[in-house]
Design an enzyme around this catalytic site. Sequence first.
Site, PDB file in Angstrom:
ATOM      1  CB  VAL A  17      -2.626  22.056  10.938  1.00  0.00           C
ATOM      2  CG1 VAL A  17      -2.988  22.325   9.482  1.00  0.00           C
ATOM      3  CG2 VAL A  17      -1.882  23.006  11.420  1.00  0.00           C
ATOM      4  CB  CYS A  18      -8.103  21.099   9.783  1.00  0.00           C
ATOM      5  SG  CYS A  18      -9.250  22.617   9.569  1.00  0.00           S
ATOM      6  NE  ARG A  19     -10.107  21.624   1.392  1.00  0.00           N
ATOM      7  CZ  ARG A  19     -10.803  22.312   0.787  1.00  0.00           C
ATOM      8  NH1 ARG A  19     -11.722  23.130   1.602  1.00  0.00           N
ATOM      9  NH2 ARG A  19     -10.862  22.862  -0.562  1.00  0.00           N
TER      10      ARG A  19
END
Length: 201
Positions: free
Chosen positions: A72-74
């Site tokens: 997960v990231c932005r």
Amino acid sequence: MSSSHPAGPATIDTTGLREQLTAGPGPRIIDVRTPAEFETAHIPGAYNVPLDLLREHRAELRRHLDEDVVLVCRSGARATQAGQSLAQAGLPNLKVLDGGILAWQAADAPVNRGKPRWDLERQVRLVAGSIVLTAVLLSVAVPGAQWIAAAIGAGLAVAALTNTCAMGMLLGKLPYNRGSSCDLDTIVGQLRDTAPTADRP
């Protein structure tokens, strides 16, 4: 719920991830944003492994990530880079959360919230825009200053084409973005604990 992408790991959407987490322990969620971004808002039960640290120690981390992993990231770009690094280290069963934490929040999925901070992409826009504006204004009095603006524009174009961002990586190392300590030993210690996380959705 998931689909393969030729240039990177498979993806999973918010609905699919929520269903897996609700049905049981679910996959291991690795959030590759900066510690400060992670502290601002993250999926309950996620582990924070910043992208730069993950790339540097991917072989060590791979030994503690044998089960299914969702990155997960932005918005998905950094998670895709992390997936490529871990895949090169031989880690199977990788997925990237499609749309990242933005899509997760837009779906009203559970989030642990902390102190609000600017995300890395917003910081990059501020710094790049400020440098370009300053260079243009300086060019009135200082010959050649406009080439600074051109260099920043070229750098942003390369960042888009390669899906990497040198400025973002540099900003990620600033104290503002490091937040609380996030070192390899701490992360490995957390990953060794395989007990279900109580605050998962």
